[in-house]
Structures are given as C-alpha cells and as structure tokens.
Design a protein around this motif. Structure first.
Motif, short mmCIF file in Angstrom:
data_model
loop_
_atom_site.label_atom_id
_atom_site.label_comp_id
_atom_site.label_asym_id
_atom_site.label_seq_id
_atom_site.Cartn_x
_atom_site.Cartn_y
_atom_site.Cartn_z
N ALA A 92 0.79 -1.07 0.19
CA ALA A 92 0.08 -0.10 -0.09
C ALA A 92 0.95 1.31 0.16
N LEU A 93 1.91 1.25 0.76
CA LEU A 93 2.85 2.44 0.85
C LEU A 93 3.31 2.69 -0.53
N ARG A 94 3.90 1.59 -1.16
CA ARG A 94 4.37 1.77 -2.71
C ARG A 94 3.31 2.35 -3.53
N LEU A 95 2.38 1.73 -3.36
CA LEU A 95 1.07 2.26 -4.47
C LEU A 95 0.88 3.85 -4.06
N TYR A 96 0.84 4.12 -2.74
CA TYR A 96 0.67 5.57 -2.20
C TYR A 96 1.90 6.25 -2.52
N ARG A 97 2.76 5.99 -3.33
CA ARG A 97 4.20 6.76 -3.22
C ARG A 97 4.71 7.04 -1.98
N GLY A 98 4.76 6.23 -1.13
CA GLY A 98 5.44 6.57 0.27
C GLY A 98 4.59 7.43 0.92
N ASP A 99 3.40 7.93 0.63
CA ASP A 99 2.60 8.81 1.40
C ASP A 99 2.00 7.92 2.54
N HIS A 100 2.71 8.10 3.96
CA HIS A 100 2.11 7.03 4.95
C HIS A 100 0.72 7.44 5.39
N GLU A 101 0.56 8.71 5.57
CA GLU A 101 -1.04 9.05 6.00
C GLU A 101 -1.86 8.77 4.92
N ARG A 102 -1.62 8.74 3.49
CA ARG A 102 -2.57 8.26 2.80
C ARG A 102 -2.90 6.90 2.74
N CYS A 103 -1.57 6.30 2.82
CA CYS A 103 -1.71 4.55 3.15
C CYS A 103 -2.42 4.34 4.28
N GLU A 108 -7.36 1.92 6.98
CA GLU A 108 -8.13 2.08 8.14
C GLU A 108 -9.62 2.41 7.91
N ALA A 109 -9.87 2.72 6.70
CA ALA A 109 -11.26 3.01 6.08
C ALA A 109 -12.14 1.67 5.79
N PRO A 110 -13.18 1.37 6.06
CA PRO A 110 -14.09 0.40 5.49
C PRO A 110 -14.22 0.23 4.15
N HIS A 111 -13.95 -0.50 3.31
CA HIS A 111 -13.91 -0.70 1.99
C HIS A 111 -15.07 -1.80 1.52
N PRO A 112 -15.72 -1.18 0.31
CA PRO A 112 -16.83 -1.99 -0.13
C PRO A 112 -16.34 -3.40 -0.65
N MET A 113 -15.26 -3.41 -1.10
CA MET A 113 -14.73 -4.47 -2.01
C MET A 113 -14.31 -5.39 -1.13
N VAL A 133 -6.67 -8.26 0.83
CA VAL A 133 -6.10 -6.84 0.60
C VAL A 133 -5.29 -6.92 -0.38
N ILE A 134 -4.34 -7.85 -0.49
CA ILE A 134 -3.18 -7.57 -1.54
C ILE A 134 -3.65 -7.69 -2.82
N ASP A 135 -4.88 -8.67 -3.08
CA ASP A 135 -5.40 -8.75 -4.28
C ASP A 135 -6.08 -7.78 -4.70
N LEU A 136 -6.75 -6.66 -3.75
CA LEU A 136 -7.61 -5.50 -4.03
C LEU A 136 -6.45 -4.37 -4.41
N LEU A 137 -5.33 -4.60 -3.71
CA LEU A 137 -4.21 -3.49 -4.12
C LEU A 137 -3.60 -3.82 -5.55
N HIS A 138 -3.45 -5.10 -5.88
CA HIS A 138 -2.81 -5.24 -7.10
C HIS A 138 -3.92 -4.84 -8.35
N ARG A 139 -5.37 -4.98 -7.86
CA ARG A 139 -6.30 -4.57 -8.84
C ARG A 139 -6.50 -3.33 -8.88
N ALA A 140 -5.98 -2.45 -8.04
CA ALA A 140 -6.29 -1.17 -8.12
C ALA A 140 -4.84 -0.77 -8.85
N GLU A 141 -3.81 -1.32 -8.62
CA GLU A 141 -2.64 -1.06 -9.45
C GLU A 141 -3.07 -1.19 -10.72
N ALA A 142 -3.54 -1.95 -11.20
CA ALA A 142 -3.85 -2.43 -12.52
C ALA A 142 -4.77 -1.59 -12.91
N GLY A 143 -5.52 -0.80 -12.39
CA GLY A 143 -6.80 -0.08 -12.70
C GLY A 143 -8.22 -0.65 -12.68
N PHE A 144 -8.27 -1.76 -12.16
CA PHE A 144 -9.55 -2.52 -12.05
C PHE A 144 -10.10 -2.42 -10.88
#
Length: 146
Positions: A92-103, A108-113, A133-144
């Motif tokens: 998540a930190l890598r996907l948020y480009r090192g932004d700890h607070e956004r990560c 911490e937020a509930p997610h529908p997926m 969660v990792i699957d969701l992050l990979h899907r987000a990274e791929a744009g799905f």
C-alpha cells in the motif's frame, strides 16, 4: 529480464520495515525468521512508525508490553500477524508513493470490496485476509478497482 541490484525486493522492503535488514536476504530467510519468531524490536519498530492507537489494532497492548519487557522473540502467531501487516503496508505504501498518511487512511477505512471491513483489520485477521487486501491493491494498481 534482469533484476536491478539497487532496487530492493519486496522481501527486503518488508525486512527493513521489521528491522531485519541484516538477517534477511530473500523470501526464504524472511519466512525462516517469521517461523522462529520475530525479534521484539520488530514490534517496537512498527509501533513507532504507526503510533500506539494504530498499532494496538494489530497487536494487543498487553502483548506489546510483555514483549518489550522480556525482550524475547515474538510467538509464531504474533510474528505472522505482524508479517501479514507488513506485507500489506509495504504494498500500500508503494502504491501511495510513500505517503504514509494516505496509505493508513486507505488501510483504516471500510472498503466495499472487502465486505465493508477495513483493510487493516482484514489483513491482520489471517493470511487469507492479507491475501484479499493484497489482491485488491494489485487490482487497483492495474486499474480494475477503486
């Protein structure tokens, strides 16, 4: 395909987060370290990075205090929980480009997926939860996924 030597692998990034950089060289040595129990310092490092309120969502405060007091390695179960958090946080930190607070806002937020659950809670509930969660992050990274 050539692996760049100056780019740390996922295992090395996780090891760094857990304070294991000197003893971990690859996934196998990381797995061995988790199986034998992470050092108490790993818990302290994650605690210091997240702050108490966030950290105690991962490990109970009593467990953390006991580990700090005795300085012995964490149990296998506790080590695995901390490792699962580290896997998810690192990605998540890598996907948020090192932004700890956004990560952390994402974690911490509930997610529908994720069935309305927070990624942090699901990731630290089991290895299957961390995989979801990792699957969701990979899907987000791929744009799905959002």
């Amino acid at each position: 395909m050539q692996v760049l030597k100056d780019r740390p692998t996922e295992a090395l990034r996780i090891a760094d987060l857990l304070g294991l950089a000197n003893g971990v060289t690859d996934r196998i040595s990381l797995a061995d370290q988790v199986a034998h129990g992470l050092p108490a310092d790993s818990a302290r490092r994650v605690h210091d990075r997240l702050g108490a309120a966030r950290f105690f969502r991962i490990l109970p405060e009593a467990t953390y205090r006991r580990v700090r007091r005795h300085g012995k390695p964490l149990t296998r179960e506790t080590s695995e929980k901390l490792y699962e958090f580290a896997r998810v946080y690192e990605l998540a930190l890598r996907l948020y480009r090192g932004d700890h607070e956004r990560c952390m806002a994402f974690l911490e937020a509930p997610h529908p997926m994720l069935g309305g659950r927070a990624a942090l809670d699901l990731a630290t509930s089991s290895s299957a939860g961390a995989d979801a969660v990792i699957d969701l992050l990979h899907r987000a990274e791929a744009g799905f996924a959002a």
